[in-house]
Design a protein around this motif. Structure first.
Motif, PDB file in Angstrom:
ATOM      1  N   PHE A  57       0.670  -1.243  -0.062  1.00 26.39           N
ATOM      2  CA  PHE A  57      -0.125   0.053   0.060  1.00 26.39           C
ATOM      3  C   PHE A  57       0.889   1.373  -0.153  1.00 26.39           C
ATOM      4  CE2 PHE A  57      -4.477  -1.145   1.746  1.00 26.39           C
ATOM      5  CZ  PHE A  57      -4.667  -2.133   0.774  1.00 26.39           C
ATOM      6  N   ASN A  58       1.926   1.312   0.849  1.00 25.12           N
ATOM      7  CA  ASN A  58       2.819   2.332   0.946  1.00 25.12           C
ATOM      8  C   ASN A  58       3.421   2.429  -0.646  1.00 25.12           C
ATOM      9  OD1 ASN A  58       2.578   3.072   3.514  1.00 25.12           O
ATOM     10  ND2 ASN A  58       3.942   1.569   4.330  1.00 25.12           N
ATOM     11  N   LEU A  59       3.856   1.650  -1.301  1.00 22.24           N
ATOM     12  CA  LEU A  59       4.393   1.525  -2.632  1.00 22.24           C
ATOM     13  C   LEU A  59       3.224   2.290  -3.481  1.00 22.24           C
ATOM     14  CD1 LEU A  59       6.334  -1.827  -2.716  1.00 22.24           C
ATOM     15  CD2 LEU A  59       7.267   0.618  -2.848  1.00 22.24           C
ATOM     16  N   ILE A  60       2.270   1.674  -3.313  1.00 18.24           N
ATOM     17  CA  ILE A  60       1.125   2.271  -4.471  1.00 18.24           C
ATOM     18  C   ILE A  60       0.809   3.552  -4.387  1.00 18.24           C
ATOM     19  CG2 ILE A  60      -1.456   1.867  -5.225  1.00 18.24           C
ATOM     20  CD1 ILE A  60      -0.993  -1.038  -4.669  1.00 18.24           C
ATOM     21  N   THR A  61       0.762   3.988  -3.003  1.00 19.18           N
ATOM     22  CA  THR A  61       0.420   5.345  -2.497  1.00 19.18           C
ATOM     23  C   THR A  61       1.603   6.334  -2.524  1.00 19.18           C
ATOM     24  OG1 THR A  61       0.289   4.765  -0.396  1.00 19.18           O
ATOM     25  CG2 THR A  61      -1.605   4.978  -1.484  1.00 19.18           C
ATOM     26  N   LYS A  62       2.745   5.685  -2.898  1.00 26.34           N
ATOM     27  CA  LYS A  62       3.996   6.648  -3.351  1.00 26.34           C
ATOM     28  C   LYS A  62       4.859   6.859  -1.757  1.00 26.34           C
ATOM     29  CE  LYS A  62       3.114   5.945  -7.196  1.00 26.34           C
ATOM     30  NZ  LYS A  62       3.858   4.908  -7.970  1.00 26.34           N
ATOM     31  N   PHE A  63       4.172   6.486  -0.720  1.00 27.10           N
ATOM     32  CA  PHE A  63       4.672   6.879   0.633  1.00 27.10           C
ATOM     33  C   PHE A  63       6.191   6.443   0.482  1.00 27.10           C
ATOM     34  CE2 PHE A  63       0.316   7.724   1.830  1.00 27.10           C
ATOM     35  CZ  PHE A  63       0.700   8.536   2.652  1.00 27.10           C
ATOM     36  N   ILE A  64       6.529   5.250  -0.362  1.00 27.97           N
ATOM     37  CA  ILE A  64       7.943   4.833  -0.281  1.00 27.97           C
ATOM     38  C   ILE A  64       8.147   4.490  -1.942  1.00 27.97           C
ATOM     39  CG2 ILE A  64       8.265   3.978   2.061  1.00 27.97           C
ATOM     40  CD1 ILE A  64       7.751   1.195   1.094  1.00 27.97           C
ATOM     41  N   ARG A  65       9.185   4.525  -2.282  1.00 28.95           N
ATOM     42  CA  ARG A  65       9.618   4.097  -3.741  1.00 28.95           C
ATOM     43  C   ARG A  65      10.112   2.659  -3.828  1.00 28.95           C
ATOM     44  NH1 ARG A  65      10.012   7.842  -7.527  1.00 28.95           N
ATOM     45  NH2 ARG A  65       9.543  10.130  -6.850  1.00 28.95           N
ATOM     46  N   PRO A  66       9.660   2.159  -4.770  1.00 30.10           N
ATOM     47  CA  PRO A  66      10.276   0.794  -5.081  1.00 30.10           C
ATOM     48  C   PRO A  66      11.431   0.532  -5.328  1.00 30.10           C
ATOM     49  CG  PRO A  66       9.024   1.676  -7.028  1.00 30.10           C
ATOM     50  CD  PRO A  66       8.791   2.487  -5.914  1.00 30.10           C
ATOM     51  N   THR A  67      12.137  -0.594  -5.206  1.00 27.33           N
ATOM     52  CA  THR A  67      13.706  -0.824  -5.460  1.00 27.33           C
ATOM     53  C   THR A  67      13.644  -1.248  -7.031  1.00 27.33           C
ATOM     54  OG1 THR A  67      14.170  -1.571  -3.373  1.00 27.33           O
ATOM     55  CG2 THR A  67      15.690  -2.087  -5.069  1.00 27.33           C
ATOM     56  N   SER A  68      12.673  -2.013  -7.472  1.00 25.55           N
ATOM     57  CA  SER A  68      12.173  -2.299  -8.791  1.00 25.55           C
ATOM     58  C   SER A  68      11.050  -2.598  -9.069  1.00 25.55           C
ATOM     59  CB  SER A  68      13.172  -3.446  -9.251  1.00 25.55           C
ATOM     60  OG  SER A  68      12.885  -4.571  -8.428  1.00 25.55           O
ATOM     61  N   GLY A  69      10.585  -2.701 -10.138  1.00 22.37           N
ATOM     62  CA  GLY A  69       9.088  -2.901 -10.557  1.00 22.37           C
ATOM     63  C   GLY A  69       8.282  -1.865 -11.028  1.00 22.37           C
ATOM     64  N   ARG A  70       7.099  -1.873 -11.582  1.00 22.00           N
ATOM     65  CA  ARG A  70       6.359  -0.690 -11.938  1.00 22.00           C
ATOM     66  C   ARG A  70       4.756  -0.985 -11.393  1.00 22.00           C
ATOM     67  NH1 ARG A  70       7.275  -0.063 -18.133  1.00 22.00           N
ATOM     68  NH2 ARG A  70       6.576  -1.955 -18.367  1.00 22.00           N
ATOM     69  N   ILE A  71       3.967   0.513 -11.282  1.00 26.35           N
ATOM     70  CA  ILE A  71       2.668   0.463 -11.098  1.00 26.35           C
ATOM     71  C   ILE A  71       2.178   1.157 -12.057  1.00 26.35           C
ATOM     72  CG2 ILE A  71       1.368   1.489  -9.316  1.00 26.35           C
ATOM     73  CD1 ILE A  71       3.743   1.453  -7.297  1.00 26.35           C
ATOM     74  N   PHE A  72       1.129   0.617 -12.375  1.00 23.28           N
ATOM     75  CA  PHE A  72       0.026   1.130 -13.658  1.00 23.28           C
ATOM     76  C   PHE A  72      -1.321   1.676 -13.072  1.00 23.28           C
ATOM     77  CE2 PHE A  72       2.984  -1.589 -15.715  1.00 23.28           C
ATOM     78  CZ  PHE A  72       3.462  -0.800 -16.735  1.00 23.28           C
ATOM     79  N   LEU A  73      -1.679   2.866 -13.337  1.00 21.87           N
ATOM     80  CA  LEU A  73      -2.982   3.302 -12.951  1.00 21.87           C
ATOM     81  C   LEU A  73      -3.581   3.627 -14.451  1.00 21.87           C
ATOM     82  CD1 LEU A  73      -4.599   3.688 -10.530  1.00 21.87           C
ATOM     83  CD2 LEU A  73      -3.904   6.254 -10.724  1.00 21.87           C
ATOM     84  N   ASP A  74      -4.992   2.799 -14.613  1.00 19.25           N
ATOM     85  CA  ASP A  74      -5.559   2.967 -15.750  1.00 19.25           C
ATOM     86  C   ASP A  74      -4.433   2.827 -17.091  1.00 19.25           C
ATOM     87  OD1 ASP A  74      -8.128   3.410 -14.654  1.00 19.25           O
ATOM     88  OD2 ASP A  74      -7.574   5.142 -14.284  1.00 19.25           O
ATOM     89  N   GLY A  75      -3.589   1.924 -16.977  1.00 20.83           N
ATOM     90  CA  GLY A  75      -2.777   1.710 -18.182  1.00 20.83           C
ATOM     91  C   GLY A  75      -1.631   2.429 -18.182  1.00 20.83           C
ATOM     92  N   ARG A  93      -5.829   5.895   0.730  1.00 19.12           N
ATOM     93  CA  ARG A  93      -5.551   4.840   1.542  1.00 19.12           C
ATOM     94  C   ARG A  93      -5.998   5.176   2.954  1.00 19.12           C
ATOM     95  NH1 ARG A  93       0.191   2.887   3.569  1.00 19.12           N
ATOM     96  NH2 ARG A  93      -1.486   1.965   4.688  1.00 19.12           N
ATOM     97  N   SER A  94      -6.500   4.014   3.595  1.00 16.27           N
ATOM     98  CA  SER A  94      -6.571   4.150   5.177  1.00 16.27           C
ATOM     99  C   SER A  94      -5.307   3.357   5.781  1.00 16.27           C
ATOM    100  CB  SER A  94      -7.871   3.460   5.701  1.00 16.27           C
ATOM    101  OG  SER A  94      -7.881   2.005   5.499  1.00 16.27           O
TER     102      SER A  94
END
Ligand code: ADP
Ligand code: MG
Length: 227
Positions: A57-75, A93-94
């Motif tokens: 959840f922290n990765l998706i909401t950008k509270f932390i940055r991933p070391t690798s990988g990607r996140i897509f929103l509406d493509g 988020r809650s």
């Protein structure tokens, strides 16, 4: 897969993560997480404590940055978006730990959330008229989570389960497109769990819900997909 092909394969999914990993001082808290959340679905993430669900959840909401990988929103690749940008795109988020304003009553907490949605945060303190505008909406949210009878109670006096219910109301007040709920039913009495299940069925219309939850009966009742 090329970037374009990868992006187009994501279009039927509102939110997806691909090979998402994050390391804290060499410790891999999320390891190649890959899942896709369909628009309009209730998608539950389950797993033991420490599996990396809250970190996801922290990765998706950008509270932390991933070391690798990607996140897509509406493509669209939003891996490098800021927390503000992702919130503006309707991802809200809650928290696993209840996040409410002590010193304000239940009703005022929902009003602050309603007005922050409209960039009017805190103005209600000065304007009775502005406060009235939100009364009906705030009361409807409080009724939905079973807190209408507690509307004038100071948040500090609420039980843990009721604080969680209030937090669901304040999160919904932001009218998210994608609602991320981190263990919304933790610490709740079974009657309150039933109320939250009913509420999720009510509020799911027009939005997507990604939820971490340990109460497997509730997961079974609300989820379309489980990861
Ligand atoms: P879950 O929500 O599935 O119970 P978490 O995502 O909270 O698990 O945590 C996954 C693992 O990552 C845990 O071992 C936790 O201690 C560790 N962790 C989470 N956040 C941090 C951080 N900021 N720094 C170091 N370790 C962390
Ligand atoms: Mg957690």
């Amino acid at each position: 897969m090329s970037d374009a092909a990868s992006a187009s394969s994501e279009l039927c999914n509102q939110l997806s993560v691909e090979n998402l990993s994050v390391e804290f001082s060499g410790y891999r808290a999320v390891d190649n997480g890959t899942f896709a959340v369909r628009a309009g679905s209730i998608h539950c993430l389950i797993g033991p404590n420490g599996a990396g669900k809250s970190t996801c959840f922290n990765l998706i909401t950008k509270f932390i940055r991933p070391t690798s990988g990607r996140i897509f929103l509406d493509g669209i690749d939003v891996t490098k978006d800021s927390p503000v940008s992702i919130a503006r795109k309707g991802v809200v988020r809650s928290f696993q730990i209840s996040a409410t304003f002590g010193g304000l009553n239940v009703f005022e907490n929902v009003c602050v959330a309603l007005q922050s949605r409209n960039s009017e945060a805190y103005r209600w303190r000065r304007s009775d008229r502005a406060l009235k505008r939100y009364r009906d909406e705030a009361d409807a949210l409080l009724e939905g989570v079973g807190l209408l009878d507690q509307r004038t109670a100071d948040v500090a006096t609420l039980s843990y389960g009721r604080k969680r219910a209030l937090e669901i109301a304040t999160t919904l007040a932001l009218d998210p497109k994608i609602l991320l709920l981190d263990e919304p039913m933790a610490g709740m009495a079974s009657a309150d769990v039933g109320r939250v299940v009913d509420l999720l069925h009510k509020v799911r219309k027009g939005r997507t819900i990604l939820m971490v939850e340990h109460n497997l009966r509730a997961v079974e009742e609300v989820s379309d997909t489980v990861t």
